[in-house]
Design an enzyme around this catalytic site. Structure first.
Site, PDB file in Angstrom:
ATOM      1  N   LEU A  67       0.845  -1.203   0.000  1.00 46.20           N
ATOM      2  CA  LEU A  67       0.000   0.000   0.000  1.00 46.20           C
ATOM      3  C   LEU A  67       0.880   1.254   0.000  1.00 46.20           C
ATOM      4  CD1 LEU A  67      -2.658  -1.166   2.632  1.00 46.20           C
ATOM      5  CD2 LEU A  67      -2.571  -1.586   0.167  1.00 46.20           C
ATOM      6  N   ALA A 118      -0.280   4.455  -1.522  1.00 43.32           N
ATOM      7  CA  ALA A 118      -1.072   5.512  -2.166  1.00 43.32           C
ATOM      8  C   ALA A 118      -1.149   6.784  -1.331  1.00 43.32           C
ATOM      9  CB  ALA A 118      -2.483   5.000  -2.448  1.00 43.32           C
ATOM     10  N   GLY A 119      -0.718   6.700  -0.071  1.00 42.22           N
ATOM     11  CA  GLY A 119      -0.982   7.802   0.849  1.00 42.22           C
ATOM     12  C   GLY A 119      -0.069   9.005   0.673  1.00 42.22           C
ATOM     13  N   GLY A 135      -9.358   4.335   2.783  1.00 39.56           N
ATOM     14  CA  GLY A 135      -9.033   3.291   3.753  1.00 39.56           C
ATOM     15  C   GLY A 135      -8.277   2.130   3.136  1.00 39.56           C
ATOM     16  N   THR A 136      -7.707   1.298   4.022  1.00 38.92           N
ATOM     17  CA  THR A 136      -6.809   0.233   3.558  1.00 38.92           C
ATOM     18  C   THR A 136      -7.560  -0.900   2.843  1.00 38.92           C
ATOM     19  OG1 THR A 136      -6.928  -0.538   5.839  1.00 38.92           O
ATOM     20  CG2 THR A 136      -4.929   0.618   5.189  1.00 38.92           C
ATOM     21  N   GLY A 182      -4.638  -1.048  16.351  1.00 38.82           N
ATOM     22  CA  GLY A 182      -5.507  -2.216  16.331  1.00 38.82           C
ATOM     23  C   GLY A 182      -4.857  -3.230  17.260  1.00 38.82           C
ATOM     24  N   ASN A 235      -1.537  -4.663  15.856  1.00 37.43           N
ATOM     25  CA  ASN A 235      -1.548  -4.929  14.417  1.00 37.43           C
ATOM     26  C   ASN A 235      -0.544  -4.002  13.721  1.00 37.43           C
ATOM     27  OD1 ASN A 235      -2.380  -5.442  11.772  1.00 37.43           O
ATOM     28  ND2 ASN A 235      -4.041  -3.931  11.897  1.00 37.43           N
ATOM     29  N   HIS A 271      28.501  26.493   5.549  1.00 37.65           N
ATOM     30  CA  HIS A 271      29.528  27.110   6.401  1.00 37.65           C
ATOM     31  C   HIS A 271      29.015  27.339   7.823  1.00 37.65           C
ATOM     32  CE1 HIS A 271      30.448  28.768   2.317  1.00 37.65           C
ATOM     33  NE2 HIS A 271      29.159  29.000   2.346  1.00 37.65           N
TER      34      HIS A 271
HETATM   35  C1  G1P Z   1      -3.769   1.268  11.140  1.00 36.08           C
HETATM   36  C2  G1P Z   1      -4.565   0.036  11.512  1.00 36.08           C
HETATM   37  C3  G1P Z   1      -4.231  -0.395  12.943  1.00 36.08           C
HETATM   38  C4  G1P Z   1      -2.716  -0.605  13.073  1.00 36.08           C
HETATM   39  C5  G1P Z   1      -1.945   0.633  12.612  1.00 36.08           C
HETATM   40  C6  G1P Z   1      -0.458   0.325  12.573  1.00 36.08           C
HETATM   41  O1  G1P Z   1      -4.155   2.341  11.973  1.00 36.08           O
HETATM   42  O2  G1P Z   1      -5.951   0.317  11.357  1.00 36.08           O
HETATM   43  O3  G1P Z   1      -4.914  -1.597  13.239  1.00 36.08           O
HETATM   44  O4  G1P Z   1      -2.381  -0.929  14.397  1.00 36.08           O
HETATM   45  O5  G1P Z   1      -2.361   1.031  11.294  1.00 36.08           O
HETATM   46  O6  G1P Z   1       0.276   1.416  12.138  1.00 36.08           O
HETATM   47  P1  G1P Z   1      -3.956   3.902  11.545  1.00 36.08           P
HETATM   48  O7  G1P Z   1      -2.501   4.180  11.559  1.00 36.08           O
HETATM   49  O8  G1P Z   1      -4.569   4.046  10.187  1.00 36.08           O
HETATM   50  O9  G1P Z   1      -4.702   4.673  12.600  1.00 36.08           O
END
Ligand code: G1P
Length: 401
Positions: free
Chosen positions: A6, A8-9, A83-84, A136, A161, A309
């Site tokens: 991913l 695209a951001g 969103g992802t 997450g 996560n 400098h």
């Molecule tokens: C996203 C996920 C989240 C994860 C995180 C890690 O959150 O939804 O579960 O823990 O990435 O970077 P976001 O960064 O979009 O809030």
């Protein structure tokens, strides 16, 4: 295994560094952030890479082309950032009806752990943190995931996560999830469906970092440089002193009287010295200049940046083609010894770092004797007056005279 990355951001929290490039293309060590992910994915067993691109997509396409590290590369466009799960849905047409891996293009994963993720599919990447609430969070039974909750007030575990998923083929049919409370279609909701239908293993990674905010780019560089091995291909004067793991790439020059304390990476065509001091985990980008009586500590100078400098640059991220006037000085420590704060999307945010300097967008120029206060951001193309003391952020300017 086919692998979706991913990328695209825009990375609004990284502004102004993302004014002219997508966040996954920010430099970490000697390559873009997302190239570390792609390299680790290929080493772990990716048979094909599908990049989801959007903001400044050409940068990603130009870097990876049609083939990368011996595997074919494909692209899918996500026009709006919804969103992802929506991003992976954009790539669905490019996937075979087979298991697939999804990786965040703006996170750094340690390669050995990523390899066990590929071997253990269906699986998700997890990392243990002290405060899981902004992530997450996984509920686990042994190493099997039994649930996932976004940003819980009362986390069920300390395993979070990290945006690395090895999904079964069936997950391609489960991408059309409802919008979450923050208005995005989230992969964690897809994961929840996978968890309901099969055993998903949590693979605890040895190292992971999200790279969402400017100081995290410093953290990412510190980690990558921590495994640097000394290599000198450039031109180093006999009176220069390279200490520890220092890399001087071909075409770079290090002049007399320079001390470089590794880990430090002096990229091709860069020039350092005479009489300069480079220390900490520092990257002097391609064609960048660190001139006479300049000290650079634990910083990233991007390609073409010039600190010519009598300057001090500490714990800072300096964008492409920035020019610091003579005597420009960066503060990287507060008198009250508190951790440095930075404005991120209009919100004062604690970097958690006692030492943090400044963030400078591409093409900014400082007048001579400019003093930059700790935590200040100069927008891309911004200017300062001679002798100016900058205590507040300056915006990006779109055209410069
Ligand atoms: C996203 C996920 C989240 C994860 C995180 C890690 O959150 O939804 O579960 O823990 O990435 O970077 P976001 O960064 O979009 O809030």
């Amino acid at each position: 295994m086919q692998t979706v990355i991913l990328a695209a951001g825009e990375g609004t929290r990284m502004r102004p560094l993302t004014a002219h490039r997508p966040k996954p293309m920010l430099p970490v060590g000697d390559r873009p952030l997302v190239a570390h992910t792609a390299d680790a994915a290929v080493a772990a067993g990716a048979s094909r890479l599908v990049f989801v691109v959007g903001y400044e997509a050409a940068d990603v396409r130009d870097h990876f082309g049609d083939e990368y590290a011996g595997v074919p590369v494909d692209y899918a466009t996500q026009t709006e950032q919804r969103g992802t799960a929506d991003a992976v849905r954009a790539a669905r047409g490019r996937l075979d009806d087979a298991p697939f891996v999804v990786l965040n293009g703006d996170d750094l994963y340690d390669p050995a752990s990523l390899e066990s993720l590929y071997r253990s599919a269906p699986a998700v990447g997890a990392f243990r943190v002290d405060d899981p609430r902004p992530y997450g969070v996984f509920d686990v039974d042994g190493d099997v995931v039994t649930g996932v909750t976004e940003k819980p007030d009362d986390p069920p575990s300390s395993l979070v996560n990290i945006g690395a998923y090895a999904f079964p083929a069936a997950a391609q049919q489960w991408l059309d999830v409802e919008e979450s409370s923050r208005g995005e279609r989230e992969l964690t909701d897809v994961l929840a469906r996978v968890v309901d239908n099969c055993d998903v293993r949590a693979i605890t990674f040895e190292f992971w970092t999200g790279v969402g905010r400017p100081w995290e780019l410093l953290g990412a560089n510190e980690w990558v440089l921590s495994s640097l091995e000394r290599r000198v291909d450039g031109d180093v004067h006999a009176d220069a002193d390279l200490r520890g793991p220092v890399v001087v790439e071909a075409g770079a020059s290090v002049d007399a009287g320079v001390v470089v304390e590794g880990p430090a990476l002096i990229r091709r065509d860069a020039s350092v010295g005479p009489n300069a001091y480079v220390r900490g985990a520092t990257v002097v980008g391609e064609g960048a200049t660190v001139g006479h009586a300049v000290e650079v500590k634990n910083s990233v100078l991007m390609a073409g940046a010039t600190v010519g400098h009598l300057s001090y640059v500490g714990d800072s991220v300096v964008g492409r083609d920035v020019n610091f006037g003579a005597g420009t000085t960066v503060a990287n420590l507060r008198h009250d010894d508190e951790t440095v704060r930075v404005q991120v999307n209009e919100e004062s945010t604690d970097t958690g770092r006692r030492k943090f300097g400044v963030v400078v967008g591409d093409g900014a120029k400082t007048g001579i004797e400019t003093a930059l206060n700790a935590g200040v951001k100069l927008g891309a193309g911004a200017r300062t007056e001679p002798g100016e003391t900058v205590t507040r952020d300056k915006p990006t300017v779109t055209s410069t005279e």
